[in-house]
Design a protein around this motif. Structure first.
Motif, PDB file in Angstrom:
ATOM      1  N   TYR A 127      33.883  24.228   3.112  1.00  0.00           N
ATOM      2  CA  TYR A 127      32.489  23.844   2.918  1.00  0.00           C
ATOM      3  C   TYR A 127      32.346  22.992   1.657  1.00  0.00           C
ATOM      4  N   ALA A 128      33.063  23.429   0.625  1.00  0.00           N
ATOM      5  CA  ALA A 128      33.019  22.695  -0.638  1.00  0.00           C
ATOM      6  C   ALA A 128      33.528  21.270  -0.437  1.00  0.00           C
ATOM      7  N   GLU A 129      34.669  21.161   0.245  1.00  0.00           N
ATOM      8  CA  GLU A 129      35.258  19.834   0.500  1.00  0.00           C
ATOM      9  C   GLU A 129      34.287  18.951   1.264  1.00  0.00           C
ATOM     10  N   HIS A 130      33.734  19.585   2.254  1.00  0.00           N
ATOM     11  CA  HIS A 130      32.816  18.879   3.121  1.00  0.00           C
ATOM     12  C   HIS A 130      31.626  18.318   2.341  1.00  0.00           C
ATOM     13  N   SER A 131      31.062  19.154   1.490  1.00  0.00           N
ATOM     14  CA  SER A 131      29.904  18.706   0.715  1.00  0.00           C
ATOM     15  C   SER A 131      30.307  17.571  -0.221  1.00  0.00           C
ATOM     16  N   THR A 132      31.472  17.720  -0.832  1.00  0.00           N
ATOM     17  CA  THR A 132      31.925  16.671  -1.747  1.00  0.00           C
ATOM     18  C   THR A 132      32.071  15.350  -0.995  1.00  0.00           C
ATOM     19  N   LEU A 133      32.675  15.432   0.183  1.00  0.00           N
ATOM     20  CA  LEU A 133      32.886  14.218   0.973  1.00  0.00           C
ATOM     21  C   LEU A 133      31.550  13.579   1.344  1.00  0.00           C
TER      22      LEU A 133
ATOM     23  N   ASN B 253      39.889  12.123  -0.919  1.00  0.00           N
ATOM     24  CA  ASN B 253      38.554  11.796  -1.399  1.00  0.00           C
ATOM     25  C   ASN B 253      38.582  10.718  -2.487  1.00  0.00           C
TER      26      ASN B 253
ATOM     27  N   ILE C 228      37.633   5.212   0.488  1.00  0.00           N
ATOM     28  CA  ILE C 228      36.377   5.431   1.213  1.00  0.00           C
ATOM     29  C   ILE C 228      35.608   4.113   1.310  1.00  0.00           C
TER      30      ILE C 228
ATOM     31  N   ILE D  47      33.608  11.786   8.521  1.00  0.00           N
ATOM     32  CA  ILE D  47      33.999  13.176   8.267  1.00  0.00           C
ATOM     33  C   ILE D  47      35.017  13.626   9.309  1.00  0.00           C
TER      34      ILE D  47
ATOM     35  N   TYR E 263      38.177  12.226   8.346  1.00  0.00           N
ATOM     36  CA  TYR E 263      38.678  12.958   7.183  1.00  0.00           C
ATOM     37  C   TYR E 263      39.368  14.244   7.623  1.00  0.00           C
TER      38      TYR E 263
ATOM     39  N   PHE F 207      29.791  25.243   9.070  1.00  0.00           N
ATOM     40  CA  PHE F 207      29.215  24.797   7.803  1.00  0.00           C
ATOM     41  C   PHE F 207      27.715  25.038   7.771  1.00  0.00           C
TER      42      PHE F 207
ATOM     43  N   MET G 287      27.160  28.558   6.862  1.00  0.00           N
ATOM     44  CA  MET G 287      27.380  28.738   5.430  1.00  0.00           C
ATOM     45  C   MET G 287      26.191  28.209   4.639  1.00  0.00           C
TER      46      MET G 287
ATOM     47  N   TYR H 184      32.330  28.125  -6.685  1.00  0.00           N
ATOM     48  CA  TYR H 184      33.198  27.826  -5.543  1.00  0.00           C
ATOM     49  C   TYR H 184      33.165  26.346  -5.121  1.00  0.00           C
ATOM     50  N   LEU H 185      32.032  25.706  -5.317  1.00  0.00           N
ATOM     51  CA  LEU H 185      31.945  24.306  -4.873  1.00  0.00           C
ATOM     52  C   LEU H 185      32.288  23.343  -5.999  1.00  0.00           C
ATOM     53  N   GLN H 186      31.655  23.571  -7.140  1.00  0.00           N
ATOM     54  CA  GLN H 186      31.926  22.646  -8.246  1.00  0.00           C
ATOM     55  C   GLN H 186      33.078  23.107  -9.122  1.00  0.00           C
ATOM     56  N   LYS H 187      33.635  24.277  -8.785  1.00  0.00           N
ATOM     57  CA  LYS H 187      34.829  24.817  -9.464  1.00  0.00           C
ATOM     58  C   LYS H 187      34.649  24.902 -10.981  1.00  0.00           C
TER      59      LYS H 187
END
Lengths: 365, 188
Positions: free
Chosen positions: A53-59, B17, B22, B56, B59, B122, B125, B144-147
């Motif tokens: 999900y994280a990857e997806h959002s970043t993309l 990425n 891109i 996507i 990707y 997704f 989520m 989790y997303l921005q680490k």
């Protein structure tokens, strides 16, 4: 064990954040407690989902950024406002290459065709060029001749410029000529016959309204004619009747033939005819004859925008002009318009041979 | 593998990425897709959505271990977009007849199925995250997303120390998992 604590432990286990001892201990726990084992598997899956999900959002974010960047750079066209422009640009971009290729092919074809043309028609081109040169030569010759005439017997006083010129023709053997009023822009005139002989003339009458003028040769060199070979016709012409003219669009006398195209002139003017023949500046004032050689009109104007549309004043006007002249000038009482025509039934060349002596070049200064 | 090395590099870049990759893929393919959508009752926004969806999918394809692309990127993207747009047209209740141009297409149904399944996951989520509310959502996204580091998160959200923030994070995670699996298992 509390949920959160267990979760922390599991996450540390999964991310490899455990000491070897602790790890061994935890693995033992997994084996012994199916609930914990299941939770580990579940959390692994969940973490994977989160990761994806994280990857997806970043993309998605990068794609948005890329899109905005390219729109700003003009690489991508959008927005409804400039839709038409965008479409045109899009079209152009899409067919740029095709257009270029098509244009070059068209260019090549055109060049090839013109090359072929010029290759296969060399004779034509040469003829055209030859003609051109002839014309040039001609004008040069003419100029030379003109100079000669001027040297020998120029009756135009030195230092004056010729303001206008045209043609004129005799209406009385004693030296009366008719021409157009617009031919006489100056106050004095010289008339030249077809042999190049010059005579001074006075303007006896001008009628700008009718566009007619009468000249009288006042030169002692002029030998009067006892009679004229043509008569001046009072009555009208029929449509399609053959007519011809003599005049001086050049220094040489020029013959032209045509037919009566209409009984009225420019914008319905009933005092003139429309004729169809080729006339040029200099033809003004020239006589218009019918096929019998009778004078039927005076060539006067032509329509600028149209080819072969020429107007001639009806011969009746000459009678009126002469009447006017007689009223105003008592010395002209002896003026008599010719009534006998001796050219009927003759061949055109013979008619012209007789007529050309009576048509004059007029120069006004 | 038919695609040349240049395309391979682009795909690798996309999987990582990378902005340049891109941009390049975007530049080379967007116009074609935009024309397709615009010529078939679509808007500029539709074109962007469909194209990004295809990116996507590409990707995902580039990322997967069993990654094999047997055609040019262009063909793949076009095929995906065409399929997606047909589907979208059908959903809108319009008869989608896309004039078949000279463009080559390949079968992409399988890839699209996988892609759609992923998208569904997704979506679950996203819904779960959104129904968590703040500060749970913010904390979890930061971690989790921005680490982000726990200390950073603690400062950003106003916790006195990282441990407290961590504690809060696990509480939130338990809730999120519950929400997620409630939906996810139904979906299975």
């Amino acid at each position: 064990m509390e949920d959160t604590v267990l979760l922390e432990v599991i996450e540390r286990y999964l991310t490899g954040d455990m000491s070897a001892e602790e790890r061994a201990h935890f693995e033992q726990l997994r084996k012994n407690t199916p609930e914990v084992d299941q939770m580990v598997v579940e959390h692994k899956l969940f973490l994977h989902q989160m990761e994806m999900y994280a990857e997806h959002s970043t993309l998605r974010n990068s794609l948005h950024a890329a899109h905005n960047r390219l729109v700003e750079a003009g690489t991508i066209n959008e927005s409804g406002v400039t839709e038409t422009k965008g479409k045109v640009v899009q079209f152009w971009n899409r067919y740029k290459k095709v257009t270029a290729i098509a244009a070059s092919i068209a260019g090549l074809t055109a060049i090839t065709i013109s090359a072929l043309f010029s290759y296969y028609s060399p004779a034509n081109n040469l003829q055209i060029q030859k003609l051109n040169r002839d014309i040039k030569n001609l004008t040069e010759k003419q100029r030379a001749q003109g100079d000669k005439i001027n040297e020998v017997e120029n009756k135009i006083p030195k230092g004056t410029t010729i303001k206008s010129g045209g043609s004129a023709f005799l209406i009385d053997g004693k030296g009366y000529l008719v021409t157009n009023a617009h031919v006489l822009k100056g106050s004095r005139t010289v008339v030249v016959n077809n042999n190049g002989q010059q005579f001074t003339a006075i303007i006896a009458l001008t009628d700008p309204q009718k566009d007619l003028a009468i000249l009288k040769i006042s030169d002692k060199d002029f030998k009067p004619y006892s009679s004229l070979p043509y008569s001046i016709k009072k009555s009208g012409l029929d449509l399609g009747e053959e007519v011809f003219t003599l005049g001086y669009p050049r220094n040489d006398i020029v013959y032209n033939m045509g037919y009566l195209a209409a009984r009225s002139g420019f914008e319905g003017d009933t005092s003139s005819y429309q004729i169809s023949l080729s006339a040029n500046p200099g033809n003004s004032g020239g006589p218009l004859f019918n096929k019998n050689g009778e004078v039927v009109g005076i060539v006067s104007t032509r329509q600028a925008q149209a080819e072969g549309v020429v107007f001639a004043i009806k011969a009746k006007g000459i009678y009126q002009a002469v009447d006017e002249l007689k009223k105003s000038d008592s010395t002209t009482q002896k003026l008599k318009l010719p009534t006998n025509n001796s050219l009927k039934g003759m061949e055109r060349r013979d008619q012209l041979a007789k007529l050309e002596d009576y048509v004059f070049l007029v120069s006004s200064y | 593998m038919k695609s040349d090395t240049n395309e391979q590099l682009l795909l690798k870049g996309l999987a990582n990425n990378e902005t340049r990759a891109i941009d390049t893929i975007y530049k080379e393919n967007f116009g074609m897709v935009q024309a397709l959508i615009l010529n078939n009752n679509g808007t500029y926004d539709d074109a962007r959505d469909i194209f990004q969806e295809a990116m996507i999918a590409l990707y995902e394809k580039a990322k997967s271990e069993s990654f094999v692309l047997t055609c040019q990127i262009k063909t793949y993207v076009y095929s995906i977009c065409r399929r997606l747009w047909l589907k979208r047209l059908q959903q809108m209740g319009r008869y989608g007849i896309i004039a078949n141009g000279l463009e080559e297409t390949i079968a992409v149904e399988e890839d699209l199925d996988i892609h759609e399944k992923r998208n569904a996951e997704f979506a679950i989520m996203e819904r779960a995250l959104n129904s968590l509310g703040e500060p749970c959502k913010g904390i979890l996204e930061s971690y989790y997303l921005q680490k982000k580091d726990m200390n950073e998160i603690a400062t950003a959200f106003g916790y006195t120390n990282a441990d407290n923030a961590k504690n809060q994070k696990y509480k939130c995670l338990v809730r999120l998992k519950k929400l997620f699996f409630a939906q996810y298992n139904i979906g299975e």
